[in-house]
Design a protein around this motif. Sequence first.
Motif, PDB file in Angstrom:
ATOM      1  N   CYS A 113      24.788  40.253  23.008  1.00  0.00           N
ATOM      2  CA  CYS A 113      23.483  39.737  22.604  1.00  0.00           C
ATOM      3  C   CYS A 113      23.315  39.645  21.093  1.00  0.00           C
ATOM      4  CB  CYS A 113      22.375  40.607  23.198  1.00  0.00           C
ATOM      5  SG  CYS A 113      22.527  42.347  22.742  1.00  0.00           S
ATOM      6  N   GLY A 114      24.423  39.724  20.351  1.00  0.00           N
ATOM      7  CA  GLY A 114      24.334  39.630  18.892  1.00  0.00           C
ATOM      8  C   GLY A 114      23.491  40.752  18.315  1.00  0.00           C
ATOM      9  N   ASP A 115      22.684  40.420  17.320  1.00  0.00           N
ATOM     10  CA  ASP A 115      21.791  41.423  16.729  1.00  0.00           C
ATOM     11  C   ASP A 115      20.376  41.211  17.257  1.00  0.00           C
ATOM     12  OD1 ASP A 115      21.349  39.043  15.429  1.00  0.00           O
ATOM     13  OD2 ASP A 115      21.305  39.896  13.423  1.00  0.00           O
ATOM     14  N   PHE A 116      20.267  41.173  18.577  1.00  0.00           N
ATOM     15  CA  PHE A 116      19.021  40.876  19.276  1.00  0.00           C
ATOM     16  C   PHE A 116      17.844  41.671  18.715  1.00  0.00           C
ATOM     17  CE2 PHE A 116      15.840  41.692  22.521  1.00  0.00           C
ATOM     18  CZ  PHE A 116      15.570  40.420  22.973  1.00  0.00           C
ATOM     19  N   TYR A 153      10.919  37.411  25.300  1.00  0.00           N
ATOM     20  CA  TYR A 153      10.992  37.923  23.942  1.00  0.00           C
ATOM     21  C   TYR A 153      10.538  36.852  22.971  1.00  0.00           C
ATOM     22  CZ  TYR A 153      15.452  35.440  23.169  1.00  0.00           C
ATOM     23  OH  TYR A 153      16.428  34.489  23.034  1.00  0.00           O
ATOM     24  N   GLY A 154      10.093  37.287  21.824  1.00  0.00           N
ATOM     25  CA  GLY A 154       9.638  36.353  20.808  1.00  0.00           C
ATOM     26  C   GLY A 154      10.487  36.465  19.555  1.00  0.00           C
ATOM     27  N   ASN A 155      10.959  35.334  19.068  1.00  0.00           N
ATOM     28  CA  ASN A 155      11.726  35.283  17.826  1.00  0.00           C
ATOM     29  C   ASN A 155      11.763  33.829  17.378  1.00  0.00           C
ATOM     30  OD1 ASN A 155      13.682  35.666  15.714  1.00  0.00           O
ATOM     31  ND2 ASN A 155      14.296  37.529  16.776  1.00  0.00           N
ATOM     32  N   SER A 156      12.144  33.614  16.139  1.00  0.00           N
ATOM     33  CA  SER A 156      12.144  32.245  15.628  1.00  0.00           C
ATOM     34  C   SER A 156      13.280  31.402  16.204  1.00  0.00           C
ATOM     35  CB  SER A 156      12.213  32.253  14.096  1.00  0.00           C
ATOM     36  OG  SER A 156      13.335  32.991  13.671  1.00  0.00           O
ATOM     37  N   PHE A 157      14.234  32.022  16.866  1.00  0.00           N
ATOM     38  CA  PHE A 157      15.329  31.284  17.500  1.00  0.00           C
ATOM     39  C   PHE A 157      15.806  32.059  18.725  1.00  0.00           C
ATOM     40  CE2 PHE A 157      16.989  34.067  14.250  1.00  0.00           C
ATOM     41  CZ  PHE A 157      18.008  34.756  14.892  1.00  0.00           C
ATOM     42  N   TYR A 159      18.472  33.891  21.194  1.00  0.00           N
ATOM     43  CA  TYR A 159      19.754  34.585  21.073  1.00  0.00           C
ATOM     44  C   TYR A 159      20.649  34.167  22.225  1.00  0.00           C
ATOM     45  CZ  TYR A 159      17.876  37.747  17.571  1.00  0.00           C
ATOM     46  OH  TYR A 159      17.335  38.260  16.430  1.00  0.00           O
ATOM     47  N   PRO A 160      21.866  33.716  21.947  1.00  0.00           N
ATOM     48  CA  PRO A 160      22.804  33.441  23.041  1.00  0.00           C
ATOM     49  C   PRO A 160      23.135  34.763  23.739  1.00  0.00           C
ATOM     50  CG  PRO A 160      23.580  32.488  20.984  1.00  0.00           C
ATOM     51  CD  PRO A 160      22.416  33.361  20.655  1.00  0.00           C
ATOM     52  N   MET A 161      23.115  34.739  25.055  1.00  0.00           N
ATOM     53  CA  MET A 161      23.404  35.950  25.829  1.00  0.00           C
ATOM     54  C   MET A 161      24.429  35.631  26.890  1.00  0.00           C
ATOM     55  SD  MET A 161      19.716  37.673  26.384  1.00  0.00           S
ATOM     56  CE  MET A 161      18.494  37.644  25.098  1.00  0.00           C
ATOM     57  N   THR A 162      25.479  36.433  26.933  1.00  0.00           N
ATOM     58  CA  THR A 162      26.489  36.315  27.976  1.00  0.00           C
ATOM     59  C   THR A 162      26.792  37.704  28.515  1.00  0.00           C
ATOM     60  OG1 THR A 162      28.286  36.449  26.362  1.00  0.00           O
ATOM     61  CG2 THR A 162      27.577  34.243  27.015  1.00  0.00           C
ATOM     62  N   VAL A 163      27.111  37.770  29.783  1.00  0.00           N
ATOM     63  CA  VAL A 163      27.424  39.056  30.398  1.00  0.00           C
ATOM     64  C   VAL A 163      28.796  39.496  29.894  1.00  0.00           C
ATOM     65  CG1 VAL A 163      27.817  40.273  32.569  1.00  0.00           C
ATOM     66  CG2 VAL A 163      26.037  38.523  32.418  1.00  0.00           C
ATOM     67  N   ALA A 164      28.836  40.687  29.286  1.00  0.00           N
ATOM     68  CA  ALA A 164      30.083  41.225  28.755  1.00  0.00           C
ATOM     69  C   ALA A 164      30.809  42.052  29.804  1.00  0.00           C
ATOM     70  CB  ALA A 164      29.810  42.067  27.508  1.00  0.00           C
ATOM     71  N   SER A 165      30.050  42.827  30.603  1.00  0.00           N
ATOM     72  CA  SER A 165      30.671  43.645  31.635  1.00  0.00           C
ATOM     73  C   SER A 165      29.640  43.999  32.689  1.00  0.00           C
ATOM     74  CB  SER A 165      31.285  44.926  31.048  1.00  0.00           C
ATOM     75  OG  SER A 165      30.265  45.755  30.533  1.00  0.00           O
ATOM     76  N   ALA A 166      30.144  44.318  33.878  1.00  0.00           N
ATOM     77  CA  ALA A 166      29.288  44.731  34.994  1.00  0.00           C
ATOM     78  C   ALA A 166      30.144  45.529  35.973  1.00  0.00           C
ATOM     79  CB  ALA A 166      28.683  43.513  35.677  1.00  0.00           C
ATOM     80  N   SER A 167      29.468  46.259  36.843  1.00  0.00           N
ATOM     81  CA  SER A 167      30.151  47.054  37.844  1.00  0.00           C
ATOM     82  C   SER A 167      29.532  46.821  39.214  1.00  0.00           C
ATOM     83  CB  SER A 167      30.035  48.537  37.474  1.00  0.00           C
ATOM     84  OG  SER A 167      30.554  49.348  38.503  1.00  0.00           O
TER      85      SER A 167
END
Length: 171
Positions: A113-116, A153-157, A159-167
């Motif tokens: 999630c970068g620096d969400f 969420y609120g922000n000026s842009f 955030y790209p979000m991708t699933v990094a891991s799951a179980s």
Amino acid sequence: MACFQTRPSAAVVVVVAVLLLQACYEASASSSLQLQLPRHQMRKMLSASAPSMSSSGGGGRSAEPLELEECSKDLLEVYQINAPSMAGGIPTYSVEFTNTCIECLVCDVHVACGDFASNDVIDPAKFRRLAINDCLVNDGKSIEPSFPVSFQYGNSFPYPMTVASASCDCN
């Protein structure tokens, strides 16, 4: 001199009616604060293709956890769309995490999630940043197929979000 009256053709009336209905629909959709939005209005952030699994015949969830090679982060889809702006005009985004496996639970979901950050308070049990580029979904608890986890969420842009891991070992 004759006075000619013109009447709109039926096609023009139909086009105007359709445009009015579309404008009303868009106005009502943008004023709605519901998080459960139709799939066709969402932007898919991760292409997930669930592995084919044979059903145990009962149609219910498998009692046994999936084998490691069958359970993957690809069982989750991330949707993100624009939502009505916050006070002050700050853009708002709705995010939904959906488990696409109909016979299993997925848990311990970590997202790149970068620096969400958000101008709006998010329930940390639904989504929180643990470190840079590591966010936890649903407090690490299981996500059932019929119950997606969503938040805004609120922000000026966005955030790209991708699933990094799951179980799938969700005991």
